[in-house]
Design an enzyme around this catalytic site. Structure first.
Site, PDB file in Angstrom:
ATOM      1  N   LYS A 202      -4.179 -12.331  -5.501  1.00 15.06           N
ATOM      2  CA  LYS A 202      -5.272 -11.354  -5.526  1.00 15.06           C
ATOM      3  C   LYS A 202      -4.692 -10.095  -6.172  1.00 15.06           C
ATOM      4  O   LYS A 202      -3.991  -9.327  -5.529  1.00 15.06           O
ATOM      5  CB  LYS A 202      -5.734 -11.067  -4.092  1.00 15.06           C
ATOM      6  CG  LYS A 202      -7.191 -10.608  -3.945  1.00 15.06           C
ATOM      7  CD  LYS A 202      -7.555  -9.364  -4.703  1.00 15.06           C
ATOM      8  CE  LYS A 202      -7.049  -8.100  -4.068  1.00 15.06           C
ATOM      9  NZ  LYS A 202      -7.355  -6.905  -4.894  1.00 15.06           N
ATOM     10  N   GLU A 277       6.412  -4.762  -0.050  1.00 18.05           N
ATOM     11  CA  GLU A 277       7.009  -3.758  -0.950  1.00 18.05           C
ATOM     12  C   GLU A 277       6.110  -2.540  -0.880  1.00 18.05           C
ATOM     13  O   GLU A 277       4.993  -2.573  -1.400  1.00 18.05           O
ATOM     14  CB  GLU A 277       7.014  -4.271  -2.391  1.00 18.05           C
ATOM     15  CG  GLU A 277       8.050  -5.309  -2.695  1.00 18.05           C
ATOM     16  CD  GLU A 277       9.452  -4.782  -2.601  1.00 18.05           C
ATOM     17  OE1 GLU A 277       9.648  -3.557  -2.781  1.00 18.05           O
ATOM     18  OE2 GLU A 277      10.346  -5.584  -2.331  1.00 18.05           O
ATOM     19  N   CYS A 311       6.848   3.192  -7.620  1.00 15.55           N
ATOM     20  CA  CYS A 311       7.188   3.322  -6.200  1.00 15.55           C
ATOM     21  C   CYS A 311       8.634   3.764  -6.003  1.00 15.55           C
ATOM     22  O   CYS A 311       8.957   4.437  -5.034  1.00 15.55           O
ATOM     23  CB  CYS A 311       6.889   2.034  -5.456  1.00 15.55           C
ATOM     24  SG  CYS A 311       7.501   0.581  -6.283  1.00 15.55           S
ATOM     25  N   GLU A 405       4.411  10.351  -0.339  1.00 13.45           N
ATOM     26  CA  GLU A 405       4.394   9.770  -1.678  1.00 13.45           C
ATOM     27  C   GLU A 405       3.168  10.286  -2.426  1.00 13.45           C
ATOM     28  O   GLU A 405       2.039  10.068  -1.993  1.00 13.45           O
ATOM     29  CB  GLU A 405       4.358   8.245  -1.588  1.00 13.45           C
ATOM     30  CG  GLU A 405       4.504   7.584  -2.932  1.00 13.45           C
ATOM     31  CD  GLU A 405       4.528   6.069  -2.851  1.00 13.45           C
ATOM     32  OE1 GLU A 405       3.678   5.505  -2.149  1.00 13.45           O
ATOM     33  OE2 GLU A 405       5.392   5.459  -3.488  1.00 13.45           O
TER      34      GLU A 405
HETATM   35  P1  NAD Z   1      -3.437  -0.417  -1.883  1.00 13.82           P
HETATM   36  O1  NAD Z   1      -2.383  -0.713  -0.912  1.00 13.82           O
HETATM   37  O2  NAD Z   1      -4.774  -0.013  -1.383  1.00 13.82           O
HETATM   38  O3  NAD Z   1      -3.687  -1.690  -2.827  1.00 13.82           O
HETATM   39  C1  NAD Z   1      -2.678  -2.635  -3.183  1.00 13.82           C
HETATM   40  C2  NAD Z   1      -3.291  -4.031  -3.179  1.00 13.82           C
HETATM   41  O4  NAD Z   1      -3.755  -4.341  -1.867  1.00 13.82           O
HETATM   42  C3  NAD Z   1      -4.515  -4.179  -4.081  1.00 13.82           C
HETATM   43  O5  NAD Z   1      -4.554  -5.476  -4.632  1.00 13.82           O
HETATM   44  C4  NAD Z   1      -5.674  -4.004  -3.107  1.00 13.82           C
HETATM   45  O6  NAD Z   1      -6.848  -4.625  -3.544  1.00 13.82           O
HETATM   46  C5  NAD Z   1      -5.121  -4.710  -1.879  1.00 13.82           C
HETATM   47  N1  NAD Z   1      -5.739  -4.295  -0.622  1.00 13.82           N
HETATM   48  C6  NAD Z   1      -6.323  -3.107  -0.322  1.00 13.82           C
HETATM   49  N2  NAD Z   1      -6.781  -3.124   0.940  1.00 13.82           N
HETATM   50  C7  NAD Z   1      -6.470  -4.335   1.454  1.00 13.82           C
HETATM   51  C8  NAD Z   1      -6.674  -4.954   2.723  1.00 13.82           C
HETATM   52  N3  NAD Z   1      -7.293  -4.315   3.713  1.00 13.82           N
HETATM   53  N4  NAD Z   1      -6.200  -6.197   2.920  1.00 13.82           N
HETATM   54  C9  NAD Z   1      -5.570  -6.857   1.935  1.00 13.82           C
HETATM   55  N5  NAD Z   1      -5.367  -6.335   0.706  1.00 13.82           N
HETATM   56  C10 NAD Z   1      -5.807  -5.091   0.479  1.00 13.82           C
HETATM   57  O7  NAD Z   1      -2.902   0.646  -2.868  1.00 13.82           O
HETATM   58  P2  NAD Z   1      -3.748   1.496  -3.909  1.00 13.82           P
HETATM   59  O8  NAD Z   1      -5.051   1.964  -3.395  1.00 13.82           O
HETATM   60  O9  NAD Z   1      -3.804   0.696  -5.147  1.00 13.82           O
HETATM   61  O10 NAD Z   1      -2.816   2.747  -4.034  1.00 13.82           O
HETATM   62  C11 NAD Z   1      -2.760   3.679  -2.967  1.00 13.82           C
HETATM   63  C12 NAD Z   1      -1.366   4.180  -2.772  1.00 13.82           C
HETATM   64  O11 NAD Z   1      -0.464   3.105  -2.545  1.00 13.82           O
HETATM   65  C13 NAD Z   1      -0.774   4.855  -3.983  1.00 13.82           C
HETATM   66  O12 NAD Z   1      -1.183   6.161  -4.119  1.00 13.82           O
HETATM   67  C14 NAD Z   1       0.680   4.729  -3.704  1.00 13.82           C
HETATM   68  O13 NAD Z   1       1.123   5.703  -2.829  1.00 13.82           O
HETATM   69  C15 NAD Z   1       0.799   3.398  -3.053  1.00 13.82           C
HETATM   70  N6  NAD Z   1       1.222   2.353  -3.984  1.00 13.82           N
HETATM   71  C16 NAD Z   1       2.487   1.891  -3.874  1.00 13.82           C
HETATM   72  C17 NAD Z   1       2.901   0.904  -4.741  1.00 13.82           C
HETATM   73  C18 NAD Z   1       4.267   0.348  -4.670  1.00 13.82           C
HETATM   74  O14 NAD Z   1       4.671  -0.349  -5.568  1.00 13.82           O
HETATM   75  N7  NAD Z   1       5.017   0.580  -3.639  1.00 13.82           N
HETATM   76  C19 NAD Z   1       2.058   0.418  -5.702  1.00 13.82           C
HETATM   77  C20 NAD Z   1       0.761   0.913  -5.779  1.00 13.82           C
HETATM   78  C21 NAD Z   1       0.356   1.867  -4.886  1.00 13.82           C
END
Ligand code: NAD
Length: 498
Positions: A202, A277, A311, A405
């Site tokens: 996903k 991660e 990240c 972050e």
């Molecule tokens: P997120 O955690 O919301 O999304 C990451 C993935 O998880 C996406 O595929 C999303 O669709 C999915 N997801 C979201 N809610 C979910 C749920 N309840 N159950 C299962 N899957 C779910 O992150 P984001 O909104 O894309 O970004 C928000 C913050 O996350 C960023 O501002 C940053 O701080 C952090 N981030 C960190 C990394 C990293 O590599 N560590 C990468 C992207 C974002």
């Protein structure tokens, strides 16, 4: 950016097979993959159960460039069943044959380098050169590493009177973010396939196009039907359904700590394997005696790459009190070179832009001093989710901008008194993903790095190594990706005694 000016919208695929639609105007190898109106399940592009779609927006132009289906729990269930059905065959496939499929995928992906770069450039906003050199080439290198490892890994070993077998964990549910959209997919899918697992992916809703391109690559490489499945969709719908599905044996997630915590709790309740991660707030520690100009310049480049959406970015720069003012002056002058719309791309979406600008305002309210950038829109940028690259001085370690972050092009510069103070500040967040140490010599930098509570440290500008384990201490995550450690995440062991 490549193709960034094109606003044409794909009209989708004709039915279930999902033929590739490209913008004829974009031309040649750099065409953007604009989206199959289908999910990849059981080796075919199939219609989604519902009729919801997700529009993909180019963050540089704010124009819709494509769309994909919004899969639901029903689609996730179909995909998990396909992955389960394919598991016994793939797990029993000789590792050398699994390696051959991964090697073929590597070659096919390399051949589509320009298309990968253009697609990531369009859906993420990455400048074309960075999109090609990192977003396209890094996944190719990681695929190559796992093609090699699948062929050479000792899946069986003798331990005294035992034979220890390393077997695939089973069906993997992979949930990935948008910031390195293809790298984060390949960092999960390649080791999972090498191990003999089957996968349901996903991808992030902001960047699903390159995920679809990768599904085409795997199919063309000869991966058997059902071994890799792709369900595009919203996190709280398709993502959550995947994380909760009883047919998934391991959930591998990259993204925010908030969602990671939720996924960890769900997996824990089901006694299911989980790899997380998560975020970071990594320290760039410049020790007395280090090459200050180099350490500051490389440190800024590290943060501003990918518009600060990395990240592992070294977002806290720690400088000794004696050379602090000099470092601030170097940083302020160097930041002027990162011109939004040229060297610096936009951030991924309007929400992220507003979040980053909100943090910049918060830093000002907390009393930190803006020495470059600021919360306003960059001059002359009427459209696009751009943020001014920003450097804060006079930052106290307990300020929100030094603890949380931000995920944007923002660097905070913190003064330290001595090495113990630097260590206390470096280790003084809930995160522990990465970091850097610059010393007068390698030995002193390594001595400091050994005391840091973090998963990766670059010594005096050491290069990223796609074979080195990557992952977090503390709240930056659970488990490791890449290299042999990344492969181990997808294996479980069985001992036979003789
Ligand atoms: P997120 O955690 O919301 O999304 C990451 C993935 O998880 C996406 O595929 C999303 O669709 C999915 N997801 C979201 N809610 C979910 C749920 N309840 N159950 C299962 N899957 C779910 O992150 P984001 O909104 O894309 O970004 C928000 C913050 O996350 C960023 O501002 C940053 O701080 C952090 N981030 C960190 C990394 C990293 O590599 N560590 C990468 C992207 C974002």
């Amino acid at each position: 950016m490549a193709d960034g000016g094109s606003t044409g919208r794909a009209d989708g695929t004709d039915g279930a097979d999902g033929a590739d639609k490209r913008d004829p105007a974009s031309g040649g190898d750099g065409a953007i993959h604009r989206g199959h109106q289908a999910l990849f399940i059981g080796g075919k592009w199939v219609p989604a159960a519902g009729d919801g779609t997700i529009e993909v927006v180019d963050p540089a132009t704010e124009q819709v460039i494509g769309s994909v289906p919004a899969g639901t729990a029903l689609d996730v269930d179909t995909a998990v069943r396909a992955a389960r059905a394919a598991l016994p065959g793939w797990a029993a496939t000789p590792p050398a044959d699994r390696a051959a499929v991964l090697a073929a995928a590597r070659d096919l992906l390399a051949a589509r380098r320009e298309e990968v770069a253009a697609t990531v450039s369009a859906e993420l906003g990455a400048p074309p050169a960075f999109a090609a050199a990192v977003h396209a080439d890094l996944p190719t290198a990681v695929l190559a590493s796992y093609a090699e490892m699948a062929a050479s890994h000792p899946f069986e070993e003798r331990v005294g009177n035992s034979r220890v077998l390393q077997e695939p964990v089973g069906v993997v549910g992979a949930i990935t973010p948008w910031n390195y959209p293809l790298h984060q997919i390949v960092a999960k899918v390649a080791p999972a396939l090498a191990a003999g697992c089957t996968v349901v992916l996903k991808p992030a809703e902001d960047t699903p196009l390159v995920a679809q391109l990768f599904a085409d690559v795997l199919a063309a490489a000869g991966l058997p039907a059902g071994v890799f499945n792709l369900v595009t969709g919203l996190g709280p719908v398709a993502g959550q359904a995947l994380a909760e599905h009883p047919g998934v044996d391991l959930v591998s997630f990259t993204g925010s700590t908030a969602v990671g915590r939720q996924i960890g709790a769900t997996a824990g309740a089901a006694v299911k394997r989980v790899a997380l991660e998560l975020g970071g707030k990594s320290a760039n520690v410049i020790l007395p005696g280090a090459d200050l100009a180099r350490a500051v310049n490389v440190g800024l480049a590290n943060v501003f790459a990918n518009s600060g959406q990395t990240c592992s970015a070294w977002t806290r720069m720690l400088v000794d009190a004696e050379r602090y003012d000099e470092a601030v002056a170097i940083a302020a002058a160097a930041t002027a070179k990162y011109v939004p719309g040229d060297r610096l791309g936009p951030v991924v979406n309007a929400k992220q832009r507003d979040r980053v600008r909100g943090y910049i305002r918060r830093g000002q309210e907390e009393g930190a001093r803006v020495v470059a950038g600021g919360p306003d829109a960059p001059e002359g940028m009427e459209s696009g989710y751009y943020v001014r690259p920003t450097v804060f001085a006079d930052v106290q370690p307990d300020m929100a901008i030094a603890q949380e972050e931000i995920f944007g092009p923002v660097v905070v510069m913190i003064r330290y008194q001595d090495e113990e103070d630097a260590l206390r500040i470096a280790n003084g967040t809930v995160y522990g993903l990465a970091g850097a140490v610059w010393g007068a010599d390698e030995e002193s930098a390594v001595a400091f790095a050994r005391r840091m509570d973090t998963g990766q440290v670059d010594i005096n500008g050491g290069r990223f190594n796609p074979l080195a384990p990557f992952g977090g201490y503390k709240q930056s995550g659970v488990g490791r990706e890449l290299g042999a450690h990344g492969l181990a995440e997808y294996l479980q062991t069985k001992s036979l005694q003789f």
